[in-house]
Design a protein around this motif. Structure first.
Motif, PDB file in Angstrom:
ATOM      1  N   VAL A  99       3.823 -18.483 -19.827  1.00 28.72           N
ATOM      2  CA  VAL A  99       4.041 -18.229 -21.245  1.00 28.72           C
ATOM      3  C   VAL A  99       3.435 -16.866 -21.572  1.00 28.72           C
ATOM      4  N   GLN A 100       4.180 -16.088 -22.303  1.00 31.29           N
ATOM      5  CA  GLN A 100       3.678 -14.794 -22.761  1.00 31.29           C
ATOM      6  C   GLN A 100       3.425 -14.870 -24.260  1.00 31.29           C
ATOM      7  N   LEU A 101       2.291 -14.344 -24.683  1.00 34.55           N
ATOM      8  CA  LEU A 101       1.902 -14.360 -26.091  1.00 34.55           C
ATOM      9  C   LEU A 101       1.625 -12.937 -26.550  1.00 34.55           C
ATOM     10  N   VAL A 102       2.213 -12.573 -27.674  1.00 35.16           N
ATOM     11  CA  VAL A 102       2.021 -11.231 -28.213  1.00 35.16           C
ATOM     12  C   VAL A 102       1.613 -11.343 -29.675  1.00 35.16           C
ATOM     13  N   GLU A 103       0.402 -10.886 -29.958  1.00 36.81           N
ATOM     14  CA  GLU A 103      -0.092 -10.911 -31.329  1.00 36.81           C
ATOM     15  C   GLU A 103       0.253  -9.613 -32.046  1.00 36.81           C
ATOM     16  N   SER A 104       0.330  -9.711 -33.358  1.00 37.97           N
ATOM     17  CA  SER A 104       0.519  -8.527 -34.192  1.00 37.97           C
ATOM     18  C   SER A 104       0.001  -8.822 -35.587  1.00 37.97           C
ATOM     19  N   GLY A 105      -0.145  -7.770 -36.367  1.00 39.51           N
ATOM     20  CA  GLY A 105      -0.533  -7.935 -37.762  1.00 39.51           C
ATOM     21  C   GLY A 105      -1.943  -7.515 -38.092  1.00 39.51           C
ATOM     22  N   GLY A 106      -2.751  -7.259 -37.090  1.00 43.29           N
ATOM     23  CA  GLY A 106      -4.118  -6.843 -37.375  1.00 43.29           C
ATOM     24  C   GLY A 106      -4.169  -5.423 -37.901  1.00 43.29           C
ATOM     25  N   GLU A 107      -5.072  -5.172 -38.843  1.00 47.57           N
ATOM     26  CA  GLU A 107      -5.235  -3.833 -39.400  1.00 47.57           C
ATOM     27  C   GLU A 107      -6.530  -3.763 -40.190  1.00 47.57           C
ATOM     28  N   LEU A 108      -6.764  -2.611 -40.770  1.00 50.00           N
ATOM     29  CA  LEU A 108      -7.920  -2.403 -41.635  1.00 50.00           C
ATOM     30  C   LEU A 108      -7.574  -2.868 -43.047  1.00 50.00           C
ATOM     31  N   VAL A 109      -8.444  -3.697 -43.616  1.00 49.43           N
ATOM     32  CA  VAL A 109      -8.216  -4.221 -44.953  1.00 49.43           C
ATOM     33  C   VAL A 109      -9.546  -4.255 -45.704  1.00 49.43           C
ATOM     34  N   GLN A 110      -9.483  -4.184 -47.014  1.00 52.69           N
ATOM     35  CA  GLN A 110     -10.702  -4.216 -47.815  1.00 52.69           C
ATOM     36  C   GLN A 110     -11.168  -5.651 -48.044  1.00 52.69           C
ATOM     37  N   THR A 111     -12.430  -5.787 -48.334  1.00 50.20           N
ATOM     38  CA  THR A 111     -12.994  -7.097 -48.668  1.00 50.20           C
ATOM     39  C   THR A 111     -12.187  -7.732 -49.800  1.00 50.20           C
ATOM     40  N   GLY A 112     -11.878  -9.020 -49.617  1.00 48.64           N
ATOM     41  CA  GLY A 112     -11.080  -9.735 -50.607  1.00 48.64           C
ATOM     42  C   GLY A 112      -9.590  -9.673 -50.365  1.00 48.64           C
ATOM     43  N   LEU A 133     -12.514 -23.520 -24.047  1.00 51.31           N
ATOM     44  CA  LEU A 133     -12.189 -23.634 -22.634  1.00 51.31           C
ATOM     45  C   LEU A 133     -10.919 -24.467 -22.475  1.00 51.31           C
ATOM     46  N   GLY A 134     -10.208 -24.224 -21.399  1.00 48.56           N
ATOM     47  CA  GLY A 134      -9.057 -25.057 -21.098  1.00 48.56           C
ATOM     48  C   GLY A 134      -7.742 -24.579 -21.660  1.00 48.56           C
ATOM     49  N   TRP A 135      -7.722 -23.397 -22.236  1.00 47.34           N
ATOM     50  CA  TRP A 135      -6.462 -22.848 -22.729  1.00 47.34           C
ATOM     51  C   TRP A 135      -5.757 -22.141 -21.572  1.00 47.34           C
ATOM     52  N   ASP A 136      -4.462 -22.376 -21.493  1.00 42.87           N
ATOM     53  CA  ASP A 136      -3.718 -21.901 -20.331  1.00 42.87           C
ATOM     54  C   ASP A 136      -3.284 -20.443 -20.456  1.00 42.87           C
ATOM     55  N   TYR A 137      -2.978 -20.014 -21.652  1.00 40.22           N
ATOM     56  CA  TYR A 137      -2.436 -18.672 -21.854  1.00 40.22           C
ATOM     57  C   TYR A 137      -3.112 -18.002 -23.040  1.00 40.22           C
ATOM     58  N   TRP A 138      -3.298 -16.698 -22.918  1.00 44.75           N
ATOM     59  CA  TRP A 138      -3.919 -15.891 -23.970  1.00 44.75           C
ATOM     60  C   TRP A 138      -3.102 -14.632 -24.215  1.00 44.75           C
ATOM     61  N   GLY A 139      -3.104 -14.205 -25.457  1.00 45.21           N
ATOM     62  CA  GLY A 139      -2.513 -12.919 -25.772  1.00 45.21           C
ATOM     63  C   GLY A 139      -3.533 -11.816 -25.566  1.00 45.21           C
ATOM     64  N   GLN A 140      -3.104 -10.600 -25.877  1.00 42.05           N
ATOM     65  CA  GLN A 140      -3.964  -9.445 -25.647  1.00 42.05           C
ATOM     66  C   GLN A 140      -4.900  -9.157 -26.815  1.00 42.05           C
ATOM     67  N   GLY A 141      -4.654  -9.798 -27.949  1.00 40.43           N
ATOM     68  CA  GLY A 141      -5.522  -9.645 -29.110  1.00 40.43           C
ATOM     69  C   GLY A 141      -5.028  -8.601 -30.089  1.00 40.43           C
ATOM     70  N   THR A 142      -5.409  -8.771 -31.342  1.00 41.34           N
ATOM     71  CA  THR A 142      -5.100  -7.806 -32.389  1.00 41.34           C
ATOM     72  C   THR A 142      -6.356  -7.608 -33.236  1.00 41.34           C
ATOM     73  N   GLN A 143      -6.654  -6.353 -33.537  1.00 38.48           N
ATOM     74  CA  GLN A 143      -7.910  -6.025 -34.224  1.00 38.48           C
ATOM     75  C   GLN A 143      -7.769  -6.202 -35.728  1.00 38.48           C
ATOM     76  N   VAL A 144      -8.698  -6.938 -36.293  1.00 37.89           N
ATOM     77  CA  VAL A 144      -8.811  -7.071 -37.746  1.00 37.89           C
ATOM     78  C   VAL A 144     -10.143  -6.464 -38.163  1.00 37.89           C
ATOM     79  N   THR A 145     -10.083  -5.522 -39.075  1.00 37.71           N
ATOM     80  CA  THR A 145     -11.295  -4.890 -39.575  1.00 37.71           C
ATOM     81  C   THR A 145     -11.315  -5.017 -41.086  1.00 37.71           C
ATOM     82  N   VAL A 146     -12.389  -5.581 -41.606  1.00 40.27           N
ATOM     83  CA  VAL A 146     -12.531  -5.766 -43.043  1.00 40.27           C
ATOM     84  C   VAL A 146     -13.652  -4.846 -43.518  1.00 40.27           C
ATOM     85  N   SER A 147     -13.305  -3.911 -44.366  1.00 42.57           N
ATOM     86  CA  SER A 147     -14.286  -2.948 -44.850  1.00 42.57           C
ATOM     87  C   SER A 147     -14.978  -3.480 -46.094  1.00 42.57           C
ATOM     88  N   SER A 148     -16.244  -3.126 -46.235  1.00 41.88           N
ATOM     89  CA  SER A 148     -17.020  -3.597 -47.391  1.00 41.88           C
ATOM     90  C   SER A 148     -16.918  -2.626 -48.553  1.00 41.88           C
TER      91      SER A 148
END
Length: 122
Positions: A2-15, A107-122
């Motif tokens: 299984v291939q997993l591809v994440e998307s949608g992470g970005e820089l966002v302000q608090t709230g 533990l015990g998950w068979d497949y992982w995606g590469q990750g997407t960065q979420v940054t929340v600025s204060s």
């Protein structure tokens, strides 16, 4: 496989809000349970939310219950994580994962995606 591809992470302000997506491909029928995890710098990977694409059952980490929603669009083999009222403490790399059985254990998950960065600025 299984291939997993994440998307949608970005820089966002608090709230603010973000919706992460995880597109699954391959032999997804054998891994019907999908989850989101996150890992902040210097910290261990932690559970965020889980959903069974067969039963629709969901579960959340305590900190996510009132602010995050996991959902699935089975026709597209895609799982979403809607995150609202974001805080700086939500800053992390968010990972999608897949497995056969319903469990929030990291533990015990068979497949992982590469990750997407979420940054929340204060």
């Amino acid at each position: 496989q299984v291939q997993l591809v994440e998307s949608g992470g970005e820089l966002v302000q608090t709230g603010g809000s973000l919706r992460l997506s995880c597109a699954a491909s391959g032999r997804t029928f054998n891994s019907p349970v999908m989850g989101w995890f996150r890992q902040a710098p210097g910290k261990e990977r932690e559970f965020v939310a889980i959903i069974s694409r067969r039963s629709g059952n969901t579960d959340y980490a305590e900190y996510a219950k009132d602010r995050f929603t996991i959902s699935t669009e089975n026709e597209k083999n895609t799982v979403y994580l809607q995150m609202n009222t974001l805080k700086p403490s939500d800053t992390a790399v968010y990972y999608c994962a897949a497995r056969r059985t319903f469990s929030t254990n990291p533990l015990g998950w068979d497949y992982w995606g590469q990750g997407t960065q979420v940054t929340v600025s204060s």
